[in-house]
Design a protein around this motif. Structure first.
Motif, short mmCIF file in Angstrom:
data_model
loop_
_atom_site.label_atom_id
_atom_site.label_comp_id
_atom_site.label_asym_id
_atom_site.label_seq_id
_atom_site.Cartn_x
_atom_site.Cartn_y
_atom_site.Cartn_z
N GLY A 1 -3.73 1.69 -9.18
CA GLY A 1 -5.01 1.52 -8.50
C GLY A 1 -5.52 0.09 -8.59
N VAL B 1 -3.57 -2.23 -6.14
CA VAL B 1 -4.04 -2.24 -4.76
C VAL B 1 -5.21 -3.21 -4.62
N LEU C 1 2.53 1.64 -3.50
CA LEU C 1 1.58 2.07 -4.53
C LEU C 1 1.09 3.49 -4.29
N MET C 2 1.10 3.94 -3.05
CA MET C 2 0.76 5.33 -2.77
C MET C 2 1.79 6.26 -3.40
N TYR C 3 3.07 5.92 -3.26
CA TYR C 3 4.11 6.73 -3.88
C TYR C 3 3.99 6.71 -5.40
N GLY D 1 0.81 -1.21 0.00
CA GLY D 1 0.00 0.00 0.00
C GLY D 1 0.85 1.26 0.00
N ALA D 2 1.93 1.26 0.77
CA ALA D 2 2.81 2.43 0.81
C ALA D 2 3.52 2.63 -0.52
N LEU E 1 1.24 6.38 -7.10
CA LEU E 1 0.11 7.23 -7.46
C LEU E 1 0.46 8.71 -7.33
N ILE E 2 1.21 9.08 -6.31
CA ILE E 2 1.61 10.48 -6.15
C ILE E 2 2.47 10.93 -7.33
#
Length: 88
Positions: free
Chosen positions: A72, A75, A24-26, A21-22, A28-29
């Motif tokens: 997305g 995830v 994939l957050m980066y 999750g961490a 996405l950012i």
């Protein structure tokens, strides 16, 4: 025959979920930042008549949108696989 694998012995599903999750957050950012940069570059290049830069920034925009969609979906895919693994 009562021989079954011990799935409770394999731990770390919550750590894996947090790590993925961490990451994939980066992703996405950075994809959203790339979308913004490419969209602005495409607009400026199109208005100034620089069509080669406009085409390349448009391609970069499409790639960044594709990366955001794949991140997305990644995830959702990881959550699905972890859920299936816990049910086994």
């Amino acid at each position: 025959m009562d021989i079954f694998p011990d799935f409770g012995a394999v731990g770390g599903a919550s750590d894996l979920r947090a790590l993925v999750g961490a990451l994939l957050m980066y992703v996405l950012i950075f994809a959203v930042l790339a979308i913004l940069v490419c969209a602005v570059t495409w607009a400026i290049a199109s208005s100034s008549g620089n069509y080669q830069s406009a085409i390349r920034s448009r391609a970069g925009l499409f790639v960044a949108v594709g990366v955001a969609m794949l991140a997305g979906a990644g995830v959702a895919w990881m959550n699905f696989l972890i859920g299936v693994g816990q049910q086994l």
